[in-house]
Design a protein around this motif. Structure first.
Motif, PDB file in Angstrom:
ATOM      1  N   LEU A  57       0.810  -1.211   0.000  1.00 52.77           N
ATOM      2  CA  LEU A  57       0.000   0.000   0.000  1.00 52.77           C
ATOM      3  C   LEU A  57       0.847   1.266   0.000  1.00 52.77           C
ATOM      4  O   LEU A  57       0.304   2.357  -0.196  1.00 52.77           O
ATOM      5  CB  LEU A  57      -0.923   0.034   1.239  1.00 52.77           C
ATOM      6  N   ALA A  58       2.161   1.162   0.241  1.00 50.33           N
ATOM      7  CA  ALA A  58       3.055   2.322   0.229  1.00 50.33           C
ATOM      8  C   ALA A  58       4.450   1.857  -0.126  1.00 50.33           C
ATOM      9  O   ALA A  58       4.825   0.686   0.100  1.00 50.33           O
ATOM     10  CB  ALA A  58       3.050   3.033   1.582  1.00 50.33           C
ATOM     11  N   ASN A  59       5.262   2.756  -0.678  1.00 44.19           N
ATOM     12  CA  ASN A  59       6.631   2.412  -1.051  1.00 44.19           C
ATOM     13  C   ASN A  59       7.537   2.297   0.174  1.00 44.19           C
ATOM     14  O   ASN A  59       8.497   1.509   0.157  1.00 44.19           O
ATOM     15  CB  ASN A  59       7.188   3.463  -2.013  1.00 44.19           C
ATOM     16  N   TRP A  60       7.303   3.079   1.189  1.00 46.53           N
ATOM     17  CA  TRP A  60       8.140   3.021   2.396  1.00 46.53           C
ATOM     18  C   TRP A  60       7.641   1.888   3.275  1.00 46.53           C
ATOM     19  O   TRP A  60       6.464   1.776   3.582  1.00 46.53           O
ATOM     20  CB  TRP A  60       8.048   4.366   3.114  1.00 46.53           C
ATOM     21  N   ASP A  61       8.542   0.996   3.653  1.00 41.75           N
ATOM     22  CA  ASP A  61       8.148  -0.221   4.367  1.00 41.75           C
ATOM     23  C   ASP A  61       7.429   0.051   5.691  1.00 41.75           C
ATOM     24  O   ASP A  61       6.377  -0.561   5.950  1.00 41.75           O
ATOM     25  CB  ASP A  61       9.373  -1.098   4.610  1.00 41.75           C
ATOM     26  N   PRO A  62       7.932   0.925   6.581  1.00 42.99           N
ATOM     27  CA  PRO A  62       7.182   1.147   7.832  1.00 42.99           C
ATOM     28  C   PRO A  62       5.769   1.663   7.594  1.00 42.99           C
ATOM     29  O   PRO A  62       4.820   1.235   8.265  1.00 42.99           O
ATOM     30  CB  PRO A  62       8.037   2.189   8.569  1.00 42.99           C
ATOM     31  N   ALA A  63       5.593   2.581   6.602  1.00 44.16           N
ATOM     32  CA  ALA A  63       4.249   3.080   6.305  1.00 44.16           C
ATOM     33  C   ALA A  63       3.382   1.973   5.733  1.00 44.16           C
ATOM     34  O   ALA A  63       2.181   1.874   6.033  1.00 44.16           O
ATOM     35  CB  ALA A  63       4.333   4.252   5.332  1.00 44.16           C
ATOM     36  N   ASN A  64       3.982   1.118   4.916  1.00 44.58           N
ATOM     37  CA  ASN A  64       3.213   0.009   4.334  1.00 44.58           C
ATOM     38  C   ASN A  64       2.755  -0.961   5.412  1.00 44.58           C
ATOM     39  O   ASN A  64       1.608  -1.438   5.405  1.00 44.58           O
ATOM     40  CB  ASN A  64       4.065  -0.699   3.295  1.00 44.58           C
ATOM     41  N   TRP A  65       3.658  -1.265   6.362  1.00 38.68           N
ATOM     42  CA  TRP A  65       3.272  -2.184   7.446  1.00 38.68           C
ATOM     43  C   TRP A  65       2.139  -1.597   8.300  1.00 38.68           C
ATOM     44  O   TRP A  65       1.214  -2.308   8.677  1.00 38.68           O
ATOM     45  CB  TRP A  65       4.499  -2.470   8.333  1.00 38.68           C
ATOM     46  N   ALA A  66       2.228  -0.306   8.591  1.00 37.79           N
ATOM     47  CA  ALA A  66       1.179   0.328   9.401  1.00 37.79           C
ATOM     48  C   ALA A  66      -0.162   0.334   8.680  1.00 37.79           C
ATOM     49  O   ALA A  66      -1.213   0.069   9.276  1.00 37.79           O
ATOM     50  CB  ALA A  66       1.593   1.759   9.771  1.00 37.79           C
ATOM     51  N   LEU A  67      -0.144   0.599   7.356  1.00 38.15           N
ATOM     52  CA  LEU A  67      -1.393   0.631   6.604  1.00 38.15           C
ATOM     53  C   LEU A  67      -2.006  -0.763   6.478  1.00 38.15           C
ATOM     54  O   LEU A  67      -3.237  -0.930   6.566  1.00 38.15           O
ATOM     55  CB  LEU A  67      -1.158   1.241   5.233  1.00 38.15           C
ATOM     56  N   VAL A  68      -1.178  -1.761   6.265  1.00 41.94           N
ATOM     57  CA  VAL A  68      -1.698  -3.138   6.180  1.00 41.94           C
ATOM     58  C   VAL A  68      -2.282  -3.567   7.522  1.00 41.94           C
ATOM     59  O   VAL A  68      -3.343  -4.210   7.592  1.00 41.94           O
ATOM     60  CB  VAL A  68      -0.583  -4.091   5.713  1.00 41.94           C
ATOM     61  N   LEU A  69      -1.585  -3.214   8.620  1.00 43.25           N
ATOM     62  CA  LEU A  69      -2.112  -3.544   9.946  1.00 43.25           C
ATOM     63  C   LEU A  69      -3.459  -2.850  10.188  1.00 43.25           C
ATOM     64  O   LEU A  69      -4.398  -3.452  10.726  1.00 43.25           O
ATOM     65  CB  LEU A  69      -1.105  -3.129  11.022  1.00 43.25           C
ATOM     66  N   LEU A  70      -3.574  -1.586   9.769  1.00 36.04           N
ATOM     67  CA  LEU A  70      -4.830  -0.865   9.949  1.00 36.04           C
ATOM     68  C   LEU A  70      -5.947  -1.496   9.135  1.00 36.04           C
ATOM     69  O   LEU A  70      -7.066  -1.709   9.632  1.00 36.04           O
ATOM     70  CB  LEU A  70      -4.635   0.600   9.554  1.00 36.04           C
TER      71      LEU A  70
END
Length: 300
Positions: free
Chosen positions: A107-120
């Motif tokens: 959902l995002a190119n930056w891994d920490p942001a992607n992990w947070a969005l997937v968790l949400l």
């Protein structure tokens, strides 16, 4: 100004239409997000109802509940509103989500942001189950607080009491006054005949010869009734008590021997001797020790 019934119905229908169109717009974004995190077509179609549907449920709960339960419903409403807003914003930033070219779970190119969005995105359905069940239970068990009826007579009486002056208000009862009784010593009968001052004789009056002699009038003073004796209201003074002869130790010992002659040794106590001889505790202990010593001496 109160709207007529038709006006209120039209307003409700217009609100339902706006909310339905807004849901359709959000449904498109949330469906694409669900496909990106691994949901199939059926799950992706139902995913928007999980998020936005719980928002509608929390909104209804805030209108029914009160107190802490209403605060909890408002928090759920705010949390899911913010989550839906974030997912719609991500859907607008990532064009690849509109088609099938996006990588699965990306959902995002930056891994920490992607992990947070997937968790949400994946935690919202689980939260809907928990928070939705809790809200429904709170609504079903909610008991509205009854509004007390207003009594016009009670308001009028309260207003009347408030307008009364200080002098009209009821005064508190003063505390009772306790009278101190002072005993006056009794006095014996008073002999008023002796205590009365002697009367001076009247000078002789010259009478004419023709008049008959007048017998002298004797003046006498009747004794006043003696006052009634007052009842005893306190401690009798020592002077008024009858003197009691004081017994010597030899006399006390003789009376104790007579009174305890047939007593066994177990009953020979100071309290028993005091009651039998009617003496003080100190003398009773002295008599007990003396009698015990005599019995020990005379024992075979």
């Amino acid at each position: 100004m109160t709207l007529p019934r038709k006006g209120r119905a039209a307003l409700v229908l217009a609100l339902v239409g706006v909310v339905g169109m807004a849901f359709r717009v959000s449904w498109n974004a949330l469906r694409d997000i669900a496909n990106a995190v691994g949901a199939d077509d059926t799950a992706a179609t139902l995913y928007p109802f999980v998020v936005d549907g719980l928002m509608a449920l929390a909104l209804v709960a805030t209108l029914v509940l009160a107190g802490r339960d209403r605060t909890f419903a408002l928090r759920v409403l705010g949390t899911y509103t913010a989550a839906s807003l974030v997912l719609n914003y991500v859907h607008g930033l990532v064009p690849e989500l509109h088609g099938t070219t996006v990588d699965w779970g990306r959902l995002a190119n930056w891994d920490p942001a992607n992990w947070a969005l997937v968790l949400l995105a994946t935690s919202l359905p689980v939260g809907s189950i928990y928070f939705g069940s809790d809200l429904v239970a709170k609504v079903l068990h909610h008991r509205p607080t009854p509004i007390p009826a207003v009594d016009a007579n009670a308001e009028e009486s309260t207003e009347t009491v408030m307008k009364r002056s200080t002098a009209d208000l009821p005064e508190s009862t003063p505390p009772p006054i306790t009278a101190t009784v002072v005993r006056v010593p009794d006095q014996g009968p008073v002999d008023f005949m002796k205590s009365t001052l002697p009367l001076k004789p009247l000078p002789p009056i010259a009478l004419p010869i023709e008049s008959a002699p007048v017998e002298p009038i004797e003046r006498s003073v009747a004794p006043a009734a003696a006052p009634r004796p007052r009842g005893v209201t306190g401690r009798v003074p020592d002077v008024a008590r009858s003197p009691r002869p004081k017994r010597t130790q030899a006399e006390l010992l003789a009376e104790a021997r007579t009174a305890t002659a047939d007593w066994p040794d177990a009953e020979l106590t100071a309290e028993g001797i005091r009651r039998a001889v009617r003496t003080s505790p100190a003398n009773a202990r002295m008599l007990r020790d003396t009698l015990k010593a005599e019995r020990t001496t005379t024992a075979p």
